[in-house]
Design an enzyme around this catalytic site. Structure first.
Site, PDB file in Angstrom:
ATOM      1  N   CYS A  75       0.966  -0.747   0.189  1.00  0.00           N
ATOM      2  CA  CYS A  75      -0.027   0.174  -0.299  1.00  0.00           C
ATOM      3  C   CYS A  75       1.121   0.978   0.232  1.00  0.00           C
ATOM      4  O   CYS A  75       0.246   2.452  -0.706  1.00  0.00           O
ATOM      5  CB  CYS A  75      -1.010  -0.053   1.622  1.00  0.00           C
ATOM      6  SG  CYS A  75      -1.963  -1.735   1.282  1.00  0.00           S
ATOM      7  N   MET A  76       1.775   1.243   0.713  1.00  0.00           N
ATOM      8  CA  MET A  76       2.709   2.199   0.863  1.00  0.00           C
ATOM      9  C   MET A  76       4.322   2.350  -0.471  1.00  0.00           C
ATOM     10  O   MET A  76       5.367   3.582  -0.074  1.00  0.00           O
ATOM     11  CB  MET A  76       3.664   2.930   2.128  1.00  0.00           C
ATOM     12  CG  MET A  76       2.000   2.860   3.253  1.00  0.00           C
ATOM     13  SD  MET A  76       1.504   4.050   2.862  1.00  0.00           S
ATOM     14  CE  MET A  76       2.269   5.307   2.830  1.00  0.00           C
TER      15      MET A  76
END
Length: 108
Positions: A75-76
C-alpha cells in the site's frame, strides 16, 4: 542516512542492477510483488499514490542478512531490503520472494 540507505550504497545500486537484468515475465512478478497490482497505472509509477521507498531491513540476532527475504508494504510501496553481502545473495532472495509471494495479497 535516511531509512538506512543512501542512493549510492551498494545495496541500492545492486537492486537497480537486479531490476535491469530481469526478464519481462520476472518484471511482471516483481511489479505485482512490489505493488499488489498486476500492471502499472496508465501514468506509470507516477500513478501510484506513493513513491517507492527502499529502507534497510535489519536482521535479528542469529540471522544473517543473506538468509532474509526482502519484504514489502504494498500500500505504501515500502521495500525493506536486507543488507545482502553480494548481488548473488540479493538475486536469490528476491527471486524467492517474487515467486513465492505471488497472490498473497492482491489489489485486483
Amino acid at each position: 542516512a535516511k531509512h538506512g540507505y543512501r542512493a549510492r550504497d551498494r545495496q541500492i545500486t545492486d537492486f537497480v542492477a537486479l531490476l535491469c537484468e530481469l526478464t519481462v515475465p520476472q518484471r511482471r512478478l516483481m511489479l505485482r510483488w512490489l505493488t499488489g497490482s498486476p500492471r502499472l497505472p496508465k501514468t506509470g509509477f507516477a500513478g501510484f499514490p506513493s513513491r517507492l521507498t527502499v529502507v534497510a531491513r535489519e536482521g535479528r540476532v542469529g540471522v544473517k542478512s543473506d538468509d532474509m527475504l526482502p519484504t514489502v508494504s504494498t500500500c505504501m510501496l515500502y521495500l525493506k531490503l536486507p543488507r545482502y553481502s553480494c548481488m548473488d545473495a540479493m538475486r536469490k532472495q528476491f527471486m524467492t520472494a517474487i515467486v513465492e509471494g505471488q497472490n498473497s495479497f492482491d489489489m485486483d
